[in-house]
Design an enzyme around this catalytic site. Structure first.
Site, PDB file in Angstrom:
ATOM      1  N   PRO A   2       3.755  -7.573  -3.583  1.00 36.34           N
ATOM      2  CA  PRO A   2       4.843  -7.919  -2.665  1.00 36.34           C
ATOM      3  C   PRO A   2       4.733  -7.130  -1.361  1.00 36.34           C
ATOM      4  CG  PRO A   2       5.676  -7.482  -4.873  1.00 36.34           C
ATOM      5  CD  PRO A   2       4.256  -7.052  -4.865  1.00 36.34           C
ATOM      6  N   GLU A   3       4.939  -7.819  -0.255  1.00 33.43           N
ATOM      7  CA  GLU A   3       4.877  -7.180   1.063  1.00 33.43           C
ATOM      8  C   GLU A   3       6.236  -7.324   1.743  1.00 33.43           C
ATOM      9  OE1 GLU A   3       1.287  -8.297   3.233  1.00 33.43           O
ATOM     10  OE2 GLU A   3       0.299  -8.825   1.327  1.00 33.43           O
ATOM     11  N   LYS A  58       7.654  -1.656   1.916  1.00 31.04           N
ATOM     12  CA  LYS A  58       7.562  -2.392   0.657  1.00 31.04           C
ATOM     13  C   LYS A  58       8.487  -1.816  -0.415  1.00 31.04           C
ATOM     14  CE  LYS A  58       2.606  -3.279   1.430  1.00 31.04           C
ATOM     15  NZ  LYS A  58       1.252  -3.130   0.863  1.00 31.04           N
ATOM     16  N   HIS A  92       9.754  -7.853 -22.512  1.00 29.59           N
ATOM     17  CA  HIS A  92       8.722  -8.021 -21.499  1.00 29.59           C
ATOM     18  C   HIS A  92       9.070  -7.296 -20.202  1.00 29.59           C
ATOM     19  CE1 HIS A  92       6.946 -11.966 -23.365  1.00 29.59           C
ATOM     20  NE2 HIS A  92       6.947 -10.937 -24.184  1.00 29.59           N
ATOM     21  N   ARG A 111       3.805  -2.027 -14.408  1.00 32.78           N
ATOM     22  CA  ARG A 111       2.789  -1.193 -15.041  1.00 32.78           C
ATOM     23  C   ARG A 111       2.256  -0.165 -14.042  1.00 32.78           C
ATOM     24  NH1 ARG A 111       4.027  -1.562 -20.184  1.00 32.78           N
ATOM     25  NH2 ARG A 111       4.262  -3.731 -20.824  1.00 32.78           N
ATOM     26  N   ARG A 260     -10.880  -3.969   0.153  1.00 35.21           N
ATOM     27  CA  ARG A 260      -9.847  -5.001   0.208  1.00 35.21           C
ATOM     28  C   ARG A 260     -10.471  -6.372   0.463  1.00 35.21           C
ATOM     29  NH1 ARG A 260      -4.487  -3.478   1.107  1.00 35.21           N
ATOM     30  NH2 ARG A 260      -4.145  -1.232   1.371  1.00 35.21           N
TER      31      ARG A 260
END
Length: 272
Positions: A2-3, A58, A92, A111, A260
């Site tokens: 996510p940005e 972020k 979950h 995670r 990247r």
């Protein structure tokens, strides 16, 4: 990952859903996601209300009525869900916050990410190295030019450096460079004035369009959320390897730059 557009979209929705709501239940399914013993984390949140939600790059900061903050960084793969039940089994999700209106906020995919309960002072300290927000009114064209021309690295590396600008990552650095018709592997300090002006305009344009379209992630926050992920199909180069460029028809290329992924059109974005 996510940005800025995704996190701002989350912030906007959560501000409407959570402000004034009292936390009445806390579930922790992964202790590594939080920063203190589970019992302490739970007792520190029970009966606390969320005053407002703030975004820094972020990161999201949930301001609590005792002056503390919940500091969320989704990192790679993190996402949120809100409602009377989650879209998956409760097991979950790493953390679940239940509110007195009958709904819960589910934190999934953490995670690598985290949700920490910290003081206001600690929040300032932890985020002090972040660069300015791309929409900070103090980041004028001239200020942007000055910051960028002082950097010696490659353009994509510079744009994704959170100490340079807060909130831009792999996806939007490529989209911004394509919109500005600049190769992302060019050196930041070698761009001319015309390129710098195009880049500045494209940065604000692409991020605003992505934010208004719900970003590119495909995890709706609520069951009736139809906006989240709306920008995914509007990406013009990101994750479009070998597809034809919308502007010229040339195949989109994928290369690696400083570890990247880098998507670009070799015709529209010449390197020389």
């Amino acid at each position: 990952m996510p940005e800025l557009p995704e996190m701002e979209h989350y912030r906007s929705q959560l501000s409407q859903l959570l402000c004034g709501q009292k936390i009445i239940g806390v579930t922790v399914n992964r202790e590594a996601t939080i920063n203190e013993p589970v019992d302490e984390f739970k007792s520190g949140l029970i009966d606390r209300s969320i005053l407002f939600v703030e975004r820094k790059g972020k990161h999201l900061l949930f301001h609590l009525d005792d002056g503390r903050r919940l500091h969320l960084h989704l990192m790679l793969g993190g996402w949120l869900a809100y409602g009377e039940q989650g879209p998956k089994k409760d097991s979950h999700f790493q953390v679940i916050l239940a509110f007195d209106n009958g709904s819960s906020l589910y934190f999934g995919g953490l995670r690598l990410g985290y949700l920490h309960r910290i003081t206001a002072k600690a929040a300032i300290e932890q985020l002090k190295e972040l660069g300015p927000d791309p929409f900070d009114p103090r980041l004028t064209l001239e200020a942007f030019k000055k910051r960028l021309t002082s950097k010696k690295g490659k353009l994509k590396t510079t744009l994704t450096d959170q100490r340079f600008l807060a909130g831009i990552g792999n996806c939007y650095s490529d989209e911004i460079c394509f919109d500005a018709k600049i190769h992302p592997a060019l050196s930041s300090n070698e761009l001319d004035d015309e390129q710098l002006e195009r880049l500045y305009g494209s940065m604000r344009k692409v991020l605003m369009e992505a934010k208004e379209a719900g970003g590119y992630m495909e995890h709706p926050l609520t069951p009736d959320d139809k906006l989240t992920g709306g920008y995914n199909e509007r990406c013009r180069v990101y994750d479009r390897k070998d597809e034809p460029c919308d502007d010229c028809g040339t195949e989109i290329k994928l290369e690696t730059l400083t570890g990247r992924k880098m998507f670009f059109c070799p015709h529209c974005q010449p390197q020389s």
